[in-house]
Motif scaffolding. Structure first.
Motif, mmCIF file in Angstrom:
data_model
loop_
_atom_site.group_PDB
_atom_site.id
_atom_site.type_symbol
_atom_site.label_atom_id
_atom_site.label_comp_id
_atom_site.label_asym_id
_atom_site.label_seq_id
_atom_site.Cartn_x
_atom_site.Cartn_y
_atom_site.Cartn_z
ATOM 1 N N LEU A 1 0.822 -1.209 0.000
ATOM 2 C CA LEU A 1 0.000 0.000 0.000
ATOM 3 C C LEU A 1 0.863 1.269 0.000
ATOM 4 O O LEU A 1 0.532 2.241 -0.666
ATOM 5 N N ARG A 2 1.958 1.233 0.759
ATOM 6 C CA ARG A 2 2.853 2.395 0.773
ATOM 7 C C ARG A 2 3.456 2.631 -0.615
ATOM 8 O O ARG A 2 3.615 3.774 -1.047
ATOM 9 N N ILE B 1 2.138 1.834 -3.527
ATOM 10 C CA ILE B 1 1.093 2.372 -4.401
ATOM 11 C C ILE B 1 0.861 3.848 -4.115
ATOM 12 O O ILE B 1 0.788 4.680 -5.034
ATOM 13 N N ARG B 2 0.748 4.182 -2.832
ATOM 14 C CA ARG B 2 0.538 5.583 -2.454
ATOM 15 C C ARG B 2 1.725 6.440 -2.891
ATOM 16 O O ARG B 2 1.555 7.565 -3.369
ATOM 17 N N ILE C 1 1.427 7.197 -6.584
ATOM 18 C CA ILE C 1 0.351 8.163 -6.867
ATOM 19 C C ILE C 1 0.781 9.571 -6.478
ATOM 20 O O ILE C 1 0.610 10.527 -7.250
ATOM 21 N N TYR C 2 1.354 9.725 -5.286
ATOM 22 C CA TYR C 2 1.785 11.039 -4.818
ATOM 23 C C TYR C 2 2.873 11.608 -5.730
ATOM 24 O O TYR C 2 2.889 12.803 -6.031
ATOM 25 N N PHE D 1 5.300 13.982 0.137
ATOM 26 C CA PHE D 1 5.159 12.623 0.645
ATOM 27 C C PHE D 1 6.224 12.333 1.690
ATOM 28 O O PHE D 1 7.402 12.598 1.489
#
Length: 253
Positions: free
Chosen positions: A237-238, A240-241, A244-245, A252
């Protein structure tokens, strides 16, 4: 005015040293680290190394160990003491895992991000009771160019006895466990209250380049300051985030 660049690093990155050594704007720079490696000075022509203990001997300030995060606070106290130690009017201190665009190097503006500062930092600043106004902006951007003269005035305001300022700060942190000390946030607030907001500028910081498969050169085209937080949490998840950021050019980390 004489200005210096100093990298503070517990773990030394050859890539970081090579980056600052290669900048045409940089004539010389310092590395402050726990163990001196003379080979590094031979490999990087502009580099001079000091051990942490030469600047701030931790054994003489054992009360730091009573804080909630002794290693973290020691590094912050070390930065102020380094400004006093070096014979320069300004010392631009950069965290050891971070890269700045060349135009930011030796720039003594106060840089802040869109992110609001955590209340724990401002609670500490409020307890010091030195300022009329406390900024909600976050000046924690992995770097800051300190004026020795201004920092001396700030430390003297904390403790009239120069040698006691660290003990005074530590006592305050222990007394109020919900407060945090930030060397960057405290100094920035001092400058803002003394000189106003004529020398502040917003920028973006990307701190988790370790989660992406991009070069620092590409990242610096999108963000003025980037860093690799090796050793921090890594999961799907990190990642992916982080992607995106980065794509959206959002702060970030």
């Amino acid at each position: 005015m004489k200005k210096a660049i100093a990298i503070i690093a517990k773990e030394v990155s050859d890539e970081v040293l090579d980056y600052y050594n290669s900048l045409s704007k940089v004539k010389s720079f310092y590395l402050i680290t726990p163990e001196k490696n003379n080979e590094l000075e031979k490999r990087f022509s502009k580099l001079k190394i000091f051990q942490d203990s030469e600047i701030l001997n931790r054994e003489l300030h054992t009360y730091i160990e009573n804080t909630s995060r002794p290693n973290w606070y020691y590094q912050q106290f070390l930065k102020y003491e380094l400004v006093f130690f070096l014979d320069y009017d300004y010392v631009h201190i950069i965290d050891g895992d971070s890269y700045l665009r060349e135009e930011l190097v030796l720039e003594d503006k106060l840089f802040f991000t869109k992110k609001k500062i955590e209340k724990n930092y401002n609670l500490f600043i409020n307890n010091i009771n030195l300022f009329n106004n406390i900024s909600e902006k976050s000046f924690i951007t992995n770097q800051m160019c300190f004026s020795k003269k201004d920092l001396e005035y700030l430390v003297q305001s904390i403790s009239p006895i120069r040698e006691n300022w660290i003990k005074t700060v530590v006592d305050m942190l222990i007394k109020s466990e919900n407060t945090w000390f930030s060397e960057y946030q405290l100094y920035a607030n001092y400058i803002l209250n003394k000189k106003g907001e004529n020398k502040i500028e917003k920028l973006k910081v990307y701190r988790r380049l370790d989660l992406l498969n991009v070069s620092k050169e590409s990242a610096l085209e999108k963000y003025p300051i980037v860093s690799y937080e090796l050793g921090h949490k890594v999961d799907f998840l990190r990642k992916i985030r982080a992607k995106i950021y980065y794509f959206l050019q959002i702060n970030f980390g």
